[in-house]
Design an enzyme around this catalytic site. Structure first.
Site, PDB file in Angstrom:
ATOM      1  N   ARG A  52      49.983  36.584  44.702  1.00 39.05           N
ATOM      2  CA  ARG A  52      48.754  36.572  45.560  1.00 39.05           C
ATOM      3  C   ARG A  52      48.042  34.926  45.530  1.00 39.05           C
ATOM      4  O   ARG A  52      47.492  34.824  46.779  1.00 39.05           O
ATOM      5  CB  ARG A  52      47.587  37.417  44.474  1.00 39.05           C
ATOM      6  CG  ARG A  52      46.364  37.740  45.232  1.00 39.05           C
ATOM      7  CD  ARG A  52      45.482  38.453  44.099  1.00 39.05           C
ATOM      8  NE  ARG A  52      44.888  37.730  43.070  1.00 39.05           N
ATOM      9  CZ  ARG A  52      44.289  38.545  42.223  1.00 39.05           C
ATOM     10  NH1 ARG A  52      43.817  39.689  42.268  1.00 39.05           N
ATOM     11  NH2 ARG A  52      43.838  37.838  41.023  1.00 39.05           N
ATOM     12  N   LYS A 151      41.773  34.848  47.664  1.00 37.35           N
ATOM     13  CA  LYS A 151      40.883  34.561  46.418  1.00 37.35           C
ATOM     14  C   LYS A 151      40.719  33.030  46.407  1.00 37.35           C
ATOM     15  O   LYS A 151      41.184  32.152  46.071  1.00 37.35           O
ATOM     16  CB  LYS A 151      41.603  34.767  45.057  1.00 37.35           C
ATOM     17  CG  LYS A 151      40.760  34.875  43.891  1.00 37.35           C
ATOM     18  CD  LYS A 151      41.573  35.587  42.933  1.00 37.35           C
ATOM     19  CE  LYS A 151      40.951  35.317  41.348  1.00 37.35           C
ATOM     20  NZ  LYS A 151      39.648  35.779  41.344  1.00 37.35           N
ATOM     21  N   GLU A 184      33.519  46.245  46.195  1.00 39.00           N
ATOM     22  CA  GLU A 184      33.826  45.761  44.970  1.00 39.00           C
ATOM     23  C   GLU A 184      32.644  45.242  44.204  1.00 39.00           C
ATOM     24  O   GLU A 184      31.334  45.237  44.746  1.00 39.00           O
ATOM     25  CB  GLU A 184      34.722  44.801  44.947  1.00 39.00           C
ATOM     26  CG  GLU A 184      34.552  43.613  45.681  1.00 39.00           C
ATOM     27  CD  GLU A 184      35.580  42.530  45.736  1.00 39.00           C
ATOM     28  OE1 GLU A 184      36.687  42.501  44.907  1.00 39.00           O
ATOM     29  OE2 GLU A 184      35.582  41.577  46.580  1.00 39.00           O
TER      30      GLU A 184
END
Ligand code: PMP
Length: 287
Positions: A52, A151, A184
């Site tokens: 990721r 992220k 989220e």
């Protein structure tokens, strides 16, 4: 005891772990990161976190000056050097030192920082009682502005929603996307249970593709529970039978109230409890 911090290829004492004030990670939030757990000396889902991180970096055109396998080893070495058995790793890649302009071209090389430390979880009692949350009015970043799967070091969008939560004396807030669908929480993914089915918003709704989310979905399916990724509305949250959040730090935590609407009977539900216990054991190599 002073921590050993990995910084650009070297393990240095905490007090000597410094980056330039011209680093674009500081000046512009230009960089990417990962938060990773260590359970019983093992680094949980390290390969998935590394993947990721490199994908996030690729999207923001940030070249990580190290191979995936070397970085994996660097994380392992940092955990070992600090004698961490149960803890948390923060892996940060910044754009590096540049000038005061925003152009990333002025940054010669990205900086890699690895911190292995302990972690403050939600108080144990909150896992038993469940948590109250609110809906944030701050809309999740539009995917065409900054894909929420990245992220990045720029968490202002989430921080503004977190401030709304704290203003309401609760620890978390639900963020909705520009179309009004559930995205989220500020640092966790969202799940509900309705009529025995576990539902979570698809990543395209504006969520980080949580590593914990993926593991919990696998555990639920292995348990013959149907798991569906679909768009959820505020209404769906208000009338669900169970509600829980997942994340590296939180693991699995039940939600018992949102915007003054009590979920189920006001206690973490049976599927939430079972998934929490199963995740707990799995992460610690006992499940
Ligand atoms: N969403 C956001 C915005 C996050 O920052 C995180 C990680 N704290 C998560 C979801 C959960 O992801 P993971 O399970 O990989 O920790």
């Amino acid at each position: 005891m002073s921590l050993k911090i990995w910084i650009d290829g070297e393990l240095v004492d905490e007090q000597n772990a410094k980056i330039s004030v011209f680093d674009h990670g500081l000046l512009y939030g230009d960089g990417v990161f990962e938060g990773i757990r260590v359970y019983n000396g093992g680094i949980f889902e390290l390969a998935a976190h590394i993947k990721r991180l490199y994908e996030s970096a690729k999207v923001i055109r940030l070249e990580i000056p190290m191979s995936e396998s070397d970085l994996t080893q660097a994380v392992e070495k940092t955990v070992e050097a600090n004698g961490i058995i149960d803890g948390y790793v923060r892996l940060v890649v910044t754009r590096g030192k540049g000038t005061l302009g925003i152009s990333p071209l002025t940054c010669a090389s990205a900086s890699i920082i690895i911190i292995a430390d302990c972690i403050q979880l939600y108080p144990e009692a909150l896992y038993e009682t469940g948590m109250k949350i609110v809906s944030a009015t701050t809309v999740r970043n539009h995917p065409l502005s900054l894909p929420p799967q990245v992220k990045s070091l720029n968490y202002l969008n989430n921080i503004l929603a977190k401030i709304e939560a704290l203003d309401n004396n609760v620890p978390e807030a639900v963020m909705y996307n520009h179309e009004g669908f559930v995205a989220e929480a500020t640092g966790d993914n969202i799940f509900i249970v309705k009529d025995g089915k576990v539902c979570t918003p698809p990543v395209e709704a504006g969520a980080l593709e949580g590593i914990t989310r993926g593991v919990v979905m696998k555990i639920a399916r292995a348990d013959n529970i149907e798991v569906v990724e679909k768009n959820l509305t505020k209404y769906d949250l208000y009338v669900c039978d169970e509600f829980f959040l997942t994340g590296t730090a939180a693991e699995v935590i039940g939600i018992i109230e949102i915007d003054g609407r009590v979920i189920g009977d006001g206690k973490p539900g049976p599927i939430t409890k079972s998934l929490r216990e199963k995740f707990f054991k799995y992460a610690r190599g006992k499940g």
